[in-house]
Design an enzyme around this catalytic site. Structure first.
Site, PDB file in Angstrom:
ATOM      1  N   ASN A 170       0.809  -1.220   0.000  1.00  0.00           N
ATOM      2  CA  ASN A 170       0.000   0.000   0.000  1.00  0.00           C
ATOM      3  C   ASN A 170       0.847   1.278   0.000  1.00  0.00           C
ATOM      4  O   ASN A 170       0.408   2.328   0.448  1.00  0.00           O
ATOM      5  CB  ASN A 170      -0.964   0.010   1.195  1.00  0.00           C
ATOM      6  CG  ASN A 170      -1.856  -1.205   1.205  1.00  0.00           C
ATOM      7  OD1 ASN A 170      -2.409  -1.590   0.172  1.00  0.00           O
ATOM      8  ND2 ASN A 170      -1.989  -1.843   2.355  1.00  0.00           N
ATOM      9  N   ARG A 171       2.059   1.159  -0.511  1.00  0.00           N
ATOM     10  CA  ARG A 171       2.988   2.292  -0.612  1.00  0.00           C
ATOM     11  C   ARG A 171       3.390   2.858   0.756  1.00  0.00           C
ATOM     12  O   ARG A 171       3.898   3.979   0.846  1.00  0.00           O
ATOM     13  CB  ARG A 171       2.400   3.408  -1.488  1.00  0.00           C
ATOM     14  CG  ARG A 171       2.183   3.002  -2.953  1.00  0.00           C
ATOM     15  CD  ARG A 171       3.519   2.618  -3.596  1.00  0.00           C
ATOM     16  NE  ARG A 171       3.418   2.348  -5.007  1.00  0.00           N
ATOM     17  CZ  ARG A 171       3.289   1.126  -5.555  1.00  0.00           C
ATOM     18  NH1 ARG A 171       3.219   0.063  -4.770  1.00  0.00           N
ATOM     19  NH2 ARG A 171       3.224   0.968  -6.852  1.00  0.00           N
ATOM     20  N   LEU A 172       3.206   2.085   1.812  1.00  0.00           N
ATOM     21  CA  LEU A 172       3.629   2.511   3.141  1.00  0.00           C
ATOM     22  C   LEU A 172       5.014   1.931   3.414  1.00  0.00           C
ATOM     23  O   LEU A 172       5.203   1.055   4.265  1.00  0.00           O
ATOM     24  CB  LEU A 172       2.604   2.068   4.196  1.00  0.00           C
ATOM     25  CG  LEU A 172       1.210   2.686   4.027  1.00  0.00           C
ATOM     26  CD1 LEU A 172       0.255   2.139   5.082  1.00  0.00           C
ATOM     27  CD2 LEU A 172       1.294   4.212   4.128  1.00  0.00           C
TER      28      LEU A 172
END
Length: 222
Positions: free
Chosen positions: A199-201
Site C-alpha cells: 500500500n505504498r507505506l
C-alpha cells in the site's frame, strides 16, 4: 478500428504491490556501511540483479544544474564508497566545483533502494593505480581512448584511437595509468535504507552522521 499496438501505454495503471515484510530499527547494524554490506551481499547473491554494484551518481555544477548517470561501485568501507572515472568528464568537473553528491542503488527486484549523500574527494594515485591494474586490458586502453563527455564526430574516431593504443600496448604489455583518470571516494553524511511495503507505506530508515562521528537513525514517512 484502432490497432492496440498503436495505443499509448497507460502509465497511471503500472504498479506493483510490494511485500509485507519490512525493516525495523532493531534489525539495523551499528553503522550504515555495516548495514549496506548486509544488503549488498543479499543483492549480489540472491537479489536477481544484473549488476548489483550499479549506482546512479547525481552531481550538480556550481550553478546548481544537476546531472545523473549510472556508475559501478568498486569499493566500500567505513571511509566511503569508491568509483572511478575520467577526471575531465562532466561528473568530475561538477565535483571539482561542488563536491556534494548523491548515490542511489536501485535494487528494484528486491523492492529496495539505498540512497547515500555525502562529499566526494579524489582517491590517491597509489590507490588509483592499484585498481587500474585489476582492470581488463581492453578497459585500460579504453580509459586512454575516450575523452569522456566530450563531443566526438563519429564512432570511427573512438575505434581508431583504440586501435592505435592496442597496437602501442598489445596484450601482456603494461598500460600506464592515465593522469586524467582516477577515483572518487564519497564519504557518507546520510545513508537511507528504503524497503518497499504494501500500500505504498514503505519503510525508510536513515542514518545521519553526528558531529562526534557517531550515527543517529531516524524513520522517514513514506
Amino acid at each position: 478500428m484502432t490497432d492496440r499496438d498503436d495505443l499509448p501505454i497507460d502509465l497511471a495503471s503500472m504498479r506493483k504491490q510490494y511485500r509485507a515484510e519490512g525493516l525495523s530499527e532493531t534489525e539495523l547494524a551499528a553503522t550504515p556501511v555495516e548495514q549496506f554490506a548486509r544488503w549488498f551481499k543479499q543483492a549480489a547473491t540472491d537479489g536477481g540483479l544484473f549488476e548489483p554494484n550499479a549506482m546512479i551518481v547525481s552531481t550538480a555544477d556550481a550553478e546548481g544544474r544537476p546531472g545523473s548517470r549510472t556508475v559501478l561501485l568498486k569499493h566500500f568501507d567505513e571511509q566511503g564508497f569508491v568509483f572511478y572515472t575520467n577526471y575531465d568528464s562532466r561528473k568530475a568537473r561538477d565535483l571539482a566545483e561542488n563536491p556534494y553528491v548523491s548515490l542511489l542503488f536501485p535494487w528494484h527486484p528486491m523492492a529496495r533502494q539505498v540512497i547515500v549523500t555525502g562529499v566526494a574527494r579524489r582517491t590517491g594515485r597509489d590507490e588509483t593505480a592499484a585498481y587500474f591494474r585489476t582492470r581488463p586490458h581492453g578497459s585500460q586502453l579504453g580509459a586512454w581512448a575516450s575523452a569522456q563527455s566530450s563531443v566526438v564526430s563519429t564512432r570511427a574516431d573512438i575505434d581508431g584511437a583504440y586501435a592505435e593504443l592496442a597496437a602501442r600496448y598489445p596484450e601482456g604489455e603494461q598500460v600506464p595509468v592515465p593522469p586524467h583518470w582516477g577515483g572518487f571516494r564519497v564519504a557518507p553524511q546520510t545513508v537511507e535504507f528504503w524497503q518497499g511495503r504494501e500500500n505504498r507505506l514503505h519503510d525508510r530508515l536513515r542514518y545521519v552522521e553526528q558531529p562526534d562521528g557517531s550515527w543517529r537513525v531516524e524513520r522517514l514517512s513514506p
